[in-house]
Scaffold this active site. Structure first.
Site, PDB file in Angstrom:
ATOM      1  N   ARG A  66     -32.984 -52.001 -30.978  1.00 51.50           N
ATOM      2  CA  ARG A  66     -32.638 -51.896 -32.398  1.00 51.50           C
ATOM      3  C   ARG A  66     -33.238 -53.004 -33.245  1.00 51.50           C
ATOM      4  NH1 ARG A  66     -27.514 -50.538 -30.076  1.00 51.50           N
ATOM      5  NH2 ARG A  66     -27.383 -48.294 -29.888  1.00 51.50           N
ATOM      6  N   GLU A 103     -21.669 -57.446 -18.675  1.00 52.42           N
ATOM      7  CA  GLU A 103     -20.276 -57.327 -18.261  1.00 52.42           C
ATOM      8  C   GLU A 103     -20.178 -56.835 -16.820  1.00 52.42           C
ATOM      9  OE1 GLU A 103     -16.167 -55.276 -19.865  1.00 52.42           O
ATOM     10  OE2 GLU A 103     -17.949 -55.289 -21.132  1.00 52.42           O
TER      11      GLU A 103
END
Length: 179
Positions: A66, A103
């Site tokens: 992005r 994560e």
């Protein structure tokens, strides 16, 4: 920065609860990209900030993927080049790479070894800062190339995740903040 212009950008960010996993509130910039007036306002605001903050910038470096959506437009406005920071295995030629923790697992970012010269002034851009791992890795890549990181710049910062703390002494700027 006018509240009206900032509101025009904020109004084009939508939220999706429980995406991509339960408990996550996803901030989607698709409507912002779809609306040419709002996107122009976004680039105007970021350009104004950078021009007021830094007399000289050599490159905008954008994070895969992005950061590629806002970085080239911003670089063009500033009359400077754009540098790619990609996921591992996407760039030809000699590269530098950095692994970082996610994560659940790890990831790697790369930059072409000749993307910037030592001492060149770089602003790193992405759409969003959450936990800060990806932005931290991008900064590490720039440090390896001995670039001067002027700032890390994002559209959206998720304040509760404290990602900017991971960047330590590197200047950081976010246009919109959410708890």
């Amino acid at each position: 920065m006018s509240a009206e212009r900032l509101g025009r950008v904020r109004d084009r960010v939508r939220s999706f609860p429980d995406f991509p996993v339960p408990g996550v509130l996803f901030r989607d910039i698709s409507p912002l990209l779809k609306d040419p007036a709002a996107f122009r306002t976004l680039i105007d605001l970021l350009e104004d900030h950078l021009r007021a903050s830094f007399p000289k910038i050599d490159f905008i470096a954008g994070l895969d993927s992005r950061g590629f959506l806002i970085g080239p437009s911003l670089a063009q406005r500033l009359g400077i080049g754009f540098v790619l920071i990609r996921k591992k295995g996407k760039l030809p030629g000699p590269t530098e790479s950095v692994s970082y923790a996610l994560e659940y697992g790890k990831a790697e970012l790369e930059i072409q070894s000749d993307a910037v010269e030592p001492g060149q002034k770089v602003v790193i851009v992405d759409d969003l800062l959450a936990t800060g791992g990806t932005m931290w890795a991008a900064c590490e890549l720039m440090k390896r190339l001995r670039a001067e990181i002027l700032e890390c710049l994002v559209i959206i910062e998720l304040k509760l995740l404290k990602g900017s703390e991971k960047l330590k002494s590197i200047p950081f700027y976010s246009l919109l903040q959410y708890d």
